[in-house]
Design an enzyme around this catalytic site. Structure first.
Site, PDB file in Angstrom:
ATOM      1  N   HIS A 192      17.060  34.439 -33.323  1.00 29.64           N
ATOM      2  CA  HIS A 192      18.188  33.863 -32.580  1.00 29.64           C
ATOM      3  C   HIS A 192      18.302  34.501 -31.200  1.00 29.64           C
ATOM      4  CE1 HIS A 192      22.303  32.869 -31.448  1.00 29.64           C
ATOM      5  NE2 HIS A 192      22.549  34.163 -31.352  1.00 29.64           N
ATOM      6  N   PHE A 193      18.191  35.793 -31.162  1.00 29.14           N
ATOM      7  CA  PHE A 193      18.286  36.567 -29.920  1.00 29.14           C
ATOM      8  C   PHE A 193      17.227  36.115 -28.920  1.00 29.14           C
ATOM      9  CE2 PHE A 193      18.183  40.793 -27.719  1.00 29.14           C
ATOM     10  CZ  PHE A 193      19.534  40.880 -27.441  1.00 29.14           C
ATOM     11  N   HIS A 194      16.026  35.820 -29.433  1.00 24.76           N
ATOM     12  CA  HIS A 194      14.946  35.408 -28.545  1.00 24.76           C
ATOM     13  C   HIS A 194      15.106  33.961 -28.063  1.00 24.76           C
ATOM     14  CE1 HIS A 194      13.000  39.149 -29.809  1.00 24.76           C
ATOM     15  NE2 HIS A 194      12.193  38.971 -28.768  1.00 24.76           N
ATOM     16  N   ARG A 216      15.072  42.913 -40.434  1.00 20.15           N
ATOM     17  CA  ARG A 216      15.059  43.130 -38.999  1.00 20.15           C
ATOM     18  C   ARG A 216      14.659  44.583 -38.725  1.00 20.15           C
ATOM     19  NH1 ARG A 216      20.633  42.666 -35.435  1.00 20.15           N
ATOM     20  NH2 ARG A 216      19.728  42.837 -33.352  1.00 20.15           N
ATOM     21  N   ARG A 217      13.943  44.808 -37.647  1.00 22.76           N
ATOM     22  CA  ARG A 217      13.624  46.138 -37.122  1.00 22.76           C
ATOM     23  C   ARG A 217      12.547  46.886 -37.897  1.00 22.76           C
ATOM     24  NH1 ARG A 217      19.499  46.509 -37.355  1.00 22.76           N
ATOM     25  NH2 ARG A 217      20.410  46.129 -35.301  1.00 22.76           N
ATOM     26  N   TYR A 223      27.325  37.501 -22.889  1.00 18.53           N
ATOM     27  CA  TYR A 223      27.874  36.611 -21.866  1.00 18.53           C
ATOM     28  C   TYR A 223      27.593  37.122 -20.464  1.00 18.53           C
ATOM     29  CZ  TYR A 223      30.068  34.525 -25.895  1.00 18.53           C
ATOM     30  OH  TYR A 223      30.270  33.931 -27.108  1.00 18.53           O
ATOM     31  N   HIS A 230      28.944  42.172 -27.678  1.00 23.21           N
ATOM     32  CA  HIS A 230      28.930  40.719 -27.623  1.00 23.21           C
ATOM     33  C   HIS A 230      29.227  40.216 -26.212  1.00 23.21           C
ATOM     34  CE1 HIS A 230      28.584  36.886 -29.659  1.00 23.21           C
ATOM     35  NE2 HIS A 230      29.494  36.445 -28.806  1.00 23.21           N
TER      36      HIS A 230
END
Length: 552
Positions: free
Chosen positions: A377-379, A442-443, A230, A226
């Protein structure tokens, strides 16, 4: 403000070469990783099969590792070398030599890991979760990337310390300070993944141990994982806080507010990884709850950043004659790619941040955990808010380093890349979010869905992902075209490295915001509180008992 007095007008030429070396690798990773991503969404659409025996999880790993780890780390380090040289002064020969050693270690590690993935010996995704096992060279390659980055962080910290010695009692350049905060966070976070690789995955892949504790390995990864988000985000914040105000002709709203937000990210970045492990049964619910609370505290510096940025925009817009509640908005430099492209990223971070609140909320996470919602979300966050800011920075950073000009024509092409990226990502990420709410995993590749009625419901969204992915890849080709021109073909000239000045009415920066000892103690205390007992419990209750190493 002392921070502007010590600014230099240009990055030192020797430092520029080091920065450019990182940028070459970063944009090579963008091209190759983007191609792998395009193949991936084609396969998921169910309308395409990979040729030459290439596996779906091979391209998935290539995409994740090259874009999630290599593009970001190399660009960040290249940008940070340039940022320190620009604001604190040129690196010494020793510091620069450390940077080059770090760069070559990172590059050798990248090539080593990439070869193993291409040989189908490391199709373990960028999270390299056990019990999936990769060739030991893959793990060693990633280790070299991390160790190389440590050496580069050390070189940058040495230049900061040198500036402090030479300018006792003065507030350090804001951009240099931000780099040091980001590097400190990176070093503390990578201790977790280093421990996972060196003490678990490498011995396991070499055959020294037969089994490892999967829960412990995942916990160590997310101790790092995580904070990694950042590490990607804070360089974008550096550009938002320090560069964008200068680009629009305004001032930095508050030096103190900028430093405080970075220190809050530092102390809150690491002790939150367990919120990625809500479904892990081996971690007590209390520790999941505690880290959820700490995760939500991260909203505070994020909102501080949003307030600071839009205050800067409004003040500048009103200086230019904007009237009414939103009249200032139209006066911003919308035709300047140095502003427009990062601004699109800022806007994308709003729904991306809202999705992050869903991910970190225990009950709502149960709905979307391990669905393609998480990928969407990641994208939005990393692949839009962060990388669009990087691209916007590259459009002025590269010509500054190469002694060329961002021409009007190239500026227009750069604006097109940002708009195309926004359109492609809206389609692809939007389809991912909706399909995730419908339960699409996912994946997983399309062929694993079977012929169920639910899988049929997902098909249209998978096709939409392929459409969005195609637009994104076309944007990548255009981005590479702009970058190549800025590197070698644009007209010779001078391009500014924009560094903003602090607004005259801003308050004085308290010295405690630069006291790393105080913030370091808080960081260590939070990590010990959040992780000591969970890790002790995991080791005590491990089904492996005492793990014996067997050397031959």
């Amino acid at each position: 403000m002392s921070f502007t007095k010590n600014n230099l007008s240009k990055v030192d030429k020797k430092d520029a070469k080091l920065s450019l070396a990182h940028i070459y690798v970063a944009f090579t990773a963008l091209l190759l990783g983007g191609l792998a991503g395009l193949l991936q969404v084609f396969v998921r659409s169910g309308q395409f099969k990979l040729p030459f025996g290439i596996g779906y999880y091979q391209v998935l790993t290539v995409h994740g590792v090259l874009l999630g780890l290599i593009l970001t780390t190399f660009f960040i380090m290249g940008f940070q070398f340039a940022a320190i040289s620009r604001t604190a002064g040129a690196f010494s020969n020793t510091q620069r030599k450390l940077g080059w050693i770090g760069f070559w270690l990172m590059t050798i590690g990248t090539i080593s890991a990439a070869v193993m993935v291409l040989l189908n010996e490391a199709s373990v995704l960028y999270t390299f979760y056990a019990p999936l096992q990769a060739h030991w060279i893959f793990y060693l390659g990633l280790t070299l990337v991390v160790v190389g980055s440590w050496l580069e962080c050390l070189a940058q910290a040495m230049r900061y310390a040198q500036w402090r010695r030479e300018n006792k009692g003065q507030t350090s350049p804001l951009l240099t300070f931000m780099v040091v905060v980001n590097n400190l966070m990176w070093f503390v976070a990578t201790l977790g993944v280093a421990a996972e690789v060196l003490f678990q995955l490498l011995p396991w892949s070499l055959g020294f141990v037969e089994r490892i504790d999967v829960l412990l390995s995942r916990t160590l990864f997310w101790y790092f994982g995580h904070a990694l988000v950042y590490f990607w985000l804070l360089p974008a914040y550096m550009i938002w806080y320090v560069v964008i105000p200068k680009v629009i002709g305004g001032k930095i709203f508050s030096d103190a507010l900028s430093r405080l937000s970075f220190m809050l990210f530092l102390i809150l970045s690491v002790p939150v990884g367990i919120h990625h492990q809500f479904t892990e049964p081996g971690i007590d619910g209390f520790w999941k709850f505690l880290q959820t609370v700490l995760t939500f505290f991260v909203v505070v510096p994020s909102l501080m950043t949003a307030f600071s940025m839009f205050a800067t925009f409004e003040l500048r817009g009103r200086e230019l004659g904007g009237k009414g509640v939103l009249g200032w908005f139209k006066n911003l430099p919308w035709k300047d790619s140095r502003f427009l492209v990062p601004f699109i990223g800022m806007v994308a971070f709003i729904p991306g941040g809202a999705g992050g609140i869903v991910n970190a909320s225990y009950q709502m996470n149960e709905l979307i955990h391990n669905t393609i919602w998480v990928t969407g979300h990641f994208h939005l966050t990393v692949a839009t808010a962060v990388v669009l800011t990087y691209f916007g920075a590259a459009y002025w950073l590269i010509p500054h380093l190469t002694g060329r000009k961002l021409t009007n024509k190239l500026n227009n092409y750069a604006n097109v890349t940002g708009i195309m990226w926004a359109i492609g990502m809206f389609i692809m990420s939007g389809a991912m979010h909706i399909a995730g709410l419908l339960g699409a995993p996912r994946r997983s590749e399309f062929s694993t869905y079977g012929g169920s009625e639910q899988a049929t419901e997902w098909i249209s969204y998978q096709i939409a992902q392929a459409v969005g992915g195609t637009i994104l890849f076309i944007a990548i080709l255009l981005i590479i075209g702009v970058v190549v021109n800025l590197l070698w073909f644009a007209p010779k000239g001078e391009e500014e490295f924009p560094v903003g000045e602090v607004a005259e009415g801003a308050g004085k920066t308290p010295a405690i915001l630069e006291n790393f000892k105080v913030w370091g103690v808080i960081l260590v205390a939070l990590i010990l509180i959040a992780y000591t007992i969970p890790i002790i419990d995991i080791i005590r209750n491990s089904p492996l008992g005492s793990v014996g190493y067997k050397f031959w």
